[in-house]
Every structure is written in structure tokens, then in C-alpha cells.
Design a protein around this motif. Sequence first.
Motif, PDB file in Angstrom:
ATOM      1  N   VAL A 141       0.820  -1.310  -0.109  1.00 18.67           N
ATOM      2  CA  VAL A 141      -0.042   0.079   0.080  1.00 18.67           C
ATOM      3  C   VAL A 141       0.931   1.193  -0.004  1.00 18.67           C
ATOM      4  N   ARG A 142       1.979   1.190   0.907  1.00 21.16           N
ATOM      5  CA  ARG A 142       2.842   2.387   1.080  1.00 21.16           C
ATOM      6  C   ARG A 142       3.565   2.592  -0.391  1.00 21.16           C
ATOM      7  N   SER A 143       4.093   1.500  -0.989  1.00 23.06           N
ATOM      8  CA  SER A 143       4.817   1.686  -2.310  1.00 23.06           C
ATOM      9  C   SER A 143       3.509   2.411  -3.314  1.00 23.06           C
ATOM     10  N   SER A 144       2.615   1.842  -3.378  1.00 24.90           N
ATOM     11  CA  SER A 144       1.490   2.336  -4.411  1.00 24.90           C
ATOM     12  C   SER A 144       1.187   3.989  -4.104  1.00 24.90           C
ATOM     13  N   ILE A 145       1.115   4.360  -2.810  1.00 26.32           N
ATOM     14  CA  ILE A 145       0.897   5.720  -2.507  1.00 26.32           C
ATOM     15  C   ILE A 145       2.130   6.455  -2.889  1.00 26.32           C
ATOM     16  N   GLN A 146       3.409   6.014  -2.636  1.00 24.32           N
ATOM     17  CA  GLN A 146       4.664   6.617  -3.098  1.00 24.32           C
ATOM     18  C   GLN A 146       4.709   6.722  -4.607  1.00 24.32           C
ATOM     19  N   LEU A 147       4.280   5.987  -5.257  1.00 24.69           N
ATOM     20  CA  LEU A 147       4.397   5.729  -6.773  1.00 24.69           C
ATOM     21  C   LEU A 147       3.402   6.873  -7.243  1.00 24.69           C
ATOM     22  N   SER A 152       3.324  14.667 -10.823  1.00 21.18           N
ATOM     23  CA  SER A 152       1.926  15.008 -11.011  1.00 21.18           C
ATOM     24  C   SER A 152       1.049  14.133 -12.167  1.00 21.18           C
ATOM     25  N   ARG A 153       0.119  13.813 -11.927  1.00 23.01           N
ATOM     26  CA  ARG A 153      -0.719  12.735 -12.770  1.00 23.01           C
ATOM     27  C   ARG A 153      -2.016  13.307 -13.033  1.00 23.01           C
ATOM     28  N   SER A 154      -2.539  12.566 -14.209  1.00 23.80           N
ATOM     29  CA  SER A 154      -3.712  13.009 -14.884  1.00 23.80           C
ATOM     30  C   SER A 154      -4.978  12.615 -13.773  1.00 23.80           C
ATOM     31  N   ARG A 155      -6.077  12.930 -14.133  1.00 24.79           N
ATOM     32  CA  ARG A 155      -7.270  12.439 -13.159  1.00 24.79           C
ATOM     33  C   ARG A 155      -7.622  10.951 -13.355  1.00 24.79           C
ATOM     34  N   GLU A 156      -7.179  10.758 -14.738  1.00 29.35           N
ATOM     35  CA  GLU A 156      -7.271   9.272 -15.133  1.00 29.35           C
ATOM     36  C   GLU A 156      -6.341   8.383 -14.140  1.00 29.35           C
ATOM     37  N   GLU A 157      -5.237   8.771 -14.195  1.00 25.21           N
ATOM     38  CA  GLU A 157      -4.071   8.052 -13.619  1.00 25.21           C
ATOM     39  C   GLU A 157      -4.326   7.963 -12.236  1.00 25.21           C
ATOM     40  N   TYR A 158      -4.865   9.093 -11.607  1.00 24.10           N
ATOM     41  CA  TYR A 158      -5.110   8.961 -10.013  1.00 24.10           C
ATOM     42  C   TYR A 158      -6.290   8.072  -9.867  1.00 24.10           C
ATOM     43  N   ALA A 159      -7.026   8.076 -10.588  1.00 26.39           N
ATOM     44  CA  ALA A 159      -8.318   7.255 -10.616  1.00 26.39           C
ATOM     45  C   ALA A 159      -7.988   5.741 -10.420  1.00 26.39           C
ATOM     46  N   ARG A 160      -6.891   5.142 -11.443  1.00 28.52           N
ATOM     47  CA  ARG A 160      -6.466   3.951 -11.441  1.00 28.52           C
ATOM     48  C   ARG A 160      -5.468   3.764 -10.377  1.00 28.52           C
ATOM     49  N   GLY A 161      -4.616   4.359  -9.975  1.00 26.58           N
ATOM     50  CA  GLY A 161      -4.042   4.347  -8.741  1.00 26.58           C
ATOM     51  C   GLY A 161      -4.867   4.176  -7.563  1.00 26.58           C
ATOM     52  N   LEU A 162      -5.923   5.122  -7.201  1.00 33.81           N
ATOM     53  CA  LEU A 162      -6.770   4.725  -6.119  1.00 33.81           C
ATOM     54  C   LEU A 162      -7.461   3.260  -6.213  1.00 33.81           C
ATOM     55  N   GLU A 163      -7.917   2.836  -7.541  1.00 39.94           N
ATOM     56  CA  GLU A 163      -8.348   1.536  -7.325  1.00 39.94           C
ATOM     57  C   GLU A 163      -7.061   0.575  -7.135  1.00 39.94           C
ATOM     58  N   VAL A 164      -6.042   0.804  -7.606  1.00 41.92           N
ATOM     59  CA  VAL A 164      -5.082  -0.296  -6.949  1.00 41.92           C
ATOM     60  C   VAL A 164      -4.951  -0.151  -5.542  1.00 41.92           C
ATOM     61  N   LEU A 165      -4.806   1.041  -5.076  1.00 44.42           N
ATOM     62  CA  LEU A 165      -4.751   1.308  -3.522  1.00 44.42           C
ATOM     63  C   LEU A 165      -5.917   0.475  -2.679  1.00 44.42           C
ATOM     64  N   LEU A 166      -7.113   0.642  -3.338  1.00 42.42           N
ATOM     65  CA  LEU A 166      -8.495   0.286  -2.814  1.00 42.42           C
ATOM     66  C   LEU A 166      -8.315  -1.474  -2.615  1.00 42.42           C
ATOM     67  N   LYS A 167      -7.751  -2.035  -4.056  1.00 36.00           N
ATOM     68  CA  LYS A 167      -7.675  -3.520  -4.175  1.00 36.00           C
ATOM     69  C   LYS A 167      -6.452  -3.678  -2.973  1.00 36.00           C
ATOM     70  N   ASP A 168      -5.362  -3.077  -2.809  1.00 32.32           N
ATOM     71  CA  ASP A 168      -4.378  -3.430  -1.602  1.00 32.32           C
ATOM     72  C   ASP A 168      -5.032  -3.251  -0.454  1.00 32.32           C
ATOM     73  N   ASN A 169      -5.854  -2.315  -0.291  1.00 31.04           N
ATOM     74  CA  ASN A 169      -6.328  -2.273   1.262  1.00 31.04           C
ATOM     75  C   ASN A 169      -7.323  -3.241   1.290  1.00 31.04           C
ATOM     76  N   ARG A 170      -8.021  -3.670   0.288  1.00 27.71           N
ATOM     77  CA  ARG A 170      -8.984  -4.807   0.448  1.00 27.71           C
ATOM     78  C   ARG A 170      -8.280  -6.074   1.019  1.00 27.71           C
ATOM     79  N   ARG A 171      -7.190  -6.108   0.178  1.00 24.46           N
ATOM     80  CA  ARG A 171      -6.393  -7.368   0.548  1.00 24.46           C
ATOM     81  C   ARG A 171      -5.952  -7.519   2.257  1.00 24.46           C
ATOM     82  N   VAL A 172      -5.473  -6.260   2.647  1.00 22.07           N
ATOM     83  CA  VAL A 172      -5.118  -6.204   3.949  1.00 22.07           C
ATOM     84  C   VAL A 172      -6.531  -6.455   4.930  1.00 22.07           C
TER      85      VAL A 172
END
Length: 466
Positions: free
Chosen positions: A260-266, A271-291
Motif C-alpha cells: 500500500v505504501r509503495s502504491s502511494i509513493q508511486l 503530477s498525474r492526470s485524473r485518470e491516472e489518479y483514479a487507476r492508482g486509487l483503484e490499485v490502493l483500494l484493491k491492496d487495502n481490501r487485501r489487508v
Amino acid sequence: MLSPHSLVRQTILVVLGAELLCVLAFSVTALEHERHTRRHAFDAMLKGRSDSVLATIQDAEDPADPLRMDDSEVHPQAGDAYAVYNLDGGLVSSSPNAPSALIQRKADGFSDEIVHGHPYRILQRSAARVLDRSDTNSPVVRRVTILYAANTEHIGHEIREAAAFYFAVSLVGFLLTTLILVVLLRRILHPIQELADKAAAVSVSAPQFEAPASALRLLELRPLAQTLTTAITGLRLALAYERNFVGDAAHELKTAVAVVRSSIQLLMLRSRSREEYARGLEVLLKDNRRVEDLVEQMLLLARMEERGREVELTDLAIPAATVVSTLTNYAEMRGVHLLLDAAGDAFTGMSPEKAEVLLSNLLTNAIQHSPHGSQVEVRCRVEDKTVLLQVEDHGAGISAAALPHVYERFYREDVSRSRETGGTGLGLAVCKSIVDGAGGSISIASTVAVGTTVTLKLRLRQPSSA
């Protein structure tokens, strides 16, 4: 707090106390016997001496005083006194200078007197003296009363000497037997002390225990020694299991948090576009769900491992149908078809909650490892008083090297694949814990690239008719 007591010391004190009572009883009995024997012998002596006095009585051939005694023939012992009375109570003769208290008539028999501070034993007896008359040439019977008194100080002295002898012998015997008993009792009770020392050395930091051979040889101590060995061995395994679990759990949680921390650091690198932030948040949500899933599985495992005796009966066919119905949509999303073949009345000692957790874990595992277009079969039937439950898939299978480890916590044969499927490595550990708690068995047969079959055997239970 109760004060400690030594079993060895208490046993020795009890035995010595009993021995001391026996010694005292023996001494008192022996002294009483000695006193009685000496008194009886003394009484016999008094009677003999009174007979010697009787033998000195002669016929005076005088009608007014028909009896006489030849005092020169009487030889009393020093300190003795005697007196002879005729039938009318008249004094015939007595020892010279005899105290009046000793020669005063009393009732027939033995009596004791203290005269001038000295103890005396007195015998008074009625006797008959047979005399031959010279004038008639016929025997004449003369009846008299004889008193004979003797000093008894020597008897007391002899009894005291005997008492000192018995006491000395008893004391020596008591001391010798005390030493022998202490040595023997310590040797006999040594296995208890050795077992206690071994048990006292056990601690949470060092749960090692080996029952001493001396305790195992004794029928009375063997069950206790074996129970301690079993209990402490179980404690050691439980502590090792707990340490491993805590270590594995910490590692798994640390890994999940690091992801989760590495995904946040990445996301924060630039600076990223809205779409990139959305995809990144989806990855974070998936990692958080795994925890979250990992923590839930750990809590579930802890709850399932509570070894309370199962009292509920569950027909496994019912939770099997419920779980299949619940997971049908999930299976269809992955292109897997579920088949259920469950006969009723498959009652076993397991709560419905645990039965559903068990079946859900097995079926979810099978779906996750099945390829698109395959099927997973769930069979539940009763065979020879045994409930047989099988979950079979036609997926990738498990290698022979991995099979012995599949019940270990956090074990995953393919870590990358487990990350894709969301597996935590706790599912089969939970299943085994549930089955063990119900008194059943679980086995897995698998062939790589062919599929896996999980078989559960549980004792058939009959529900009450009430």
C-alpha cells in the motif's frame, strides 16, 4: 496464600510419631509386666516365709496355752517382721522390736503399709498346723493366723533399674530405626521429589519436560508423569505455533502495508492526470481490501480454533446448498460451473456457522484455481456411519512437494498467483481447524494440470427426536 509443606518431612514425622508411640507403649507394657512379675514373685516369697514360721509352731501340751513357738528356729530376713495369733486372737509370738503397725491383725490377704517412711508388703493368712500328741498318739490340728511383713524398697529399686534398661534399649532402637527410616523414606519418596523438581523447572520461556525414569517406574506416579509430559509437550507446541503465527502474521501484514505504501509513493512521484489518479486509487483500494481480508481471515482462524466441544448438529447438505447458491454468481463471473450432489440427513457435530465457513473456503479455493469453462463439483453423502464431503475441481492442481504444506498458515505455492486471486494462505488452515474441532479428518488428492479433490470425513450423528 497457603504456606508450603514438605511431603517428605510430613511423612517422616508421621512415621516417627507412630514409632515413638509404639516405643512408649512397649516400654509401659514391659514395665507393667515387670512390676506384676516381681510383685507376684514377692508375694510367693512372703507365703513361703510364712510357711517357715508355721513350721516352728509346736504343741505346748498345756490346756490353757496349747501352742508355743521355738523362736530360735525362726530366721526372718533383715527388716522382716512376723506375728502368730491363736484361734482366739491371742498373740503366740512375734519378731522382737517389730513395729506394731506391721504385726497388727487385719483382714486376710496382702496389704501395703508405709512404716517409718519405708514401704512394706504384709501377708495375713489363716493356717492349720497338724501336730502329733504324745499322750494320745493321734494328730491334732491347731488353727492360727500368721502375719509376715517384708520391706519392698528393693523391688522399687529393681523396677527402676528395669525401667532404665528398657528406656535405654528403646531409645537406642528408636534412634537406629529413625536413621534407617529417614534414609528409606527419602529413597522411597525420591521419585516424587525428582518429579516435582522437573515440573518446577518448566517455564513459559523454557517449556521442556522429561518425566524422570524413577517416576515412570511407579504405578502411582506414572499417570501423573505421563499427563505432565503430554500437557507440557502440547504447551511447547502451542507456544511454538503461536510464535510462528505471530511472526508469519507480522510478515504478511508488513508486506501488505508495504505494498500500500509503495502504491502511494508511486502516485506521489509526479503530477498525474485524473485518470491516472483514479487507476492508482483503484490499485490502493484493491491492496487495502487485501489487508482487510487478511485480518478477517486471521480473526476467523482464531475464532475457529476455539476448542469448545461441539454440541450442535448440522445437516451438511443444507449449508452445502446455501454456499453453492451464494457463490454461483462469483463462479459464473469466472466462467466456472458449480454442480451440487448432496443427500439429506448428513448430520454431524458442527455448528451451521462453521459448516458454512468450511464449505465457503473450500469452494472459493476451487473456483479461484479453476480455468474458464471448467466445473467444480460438490458431493455430500453418508457412507457406513460417516459423512463424506468432497469438493473437486479440474484446475491447475497442487504439486507433490507442496501438498504436505497446504495446511500451514500463510503458505502459498505460487505467491504471484495468490496475489492475483486475493488469497491469504489461511483458508485451508481454517478448514483443518474446523474439521479437527469436529473430530473429523481432511485429506487432499491432487495432480498437476488435472485437478484437486478435497475429502472430508466426519462422524455421522443422529439428531434427537425431541
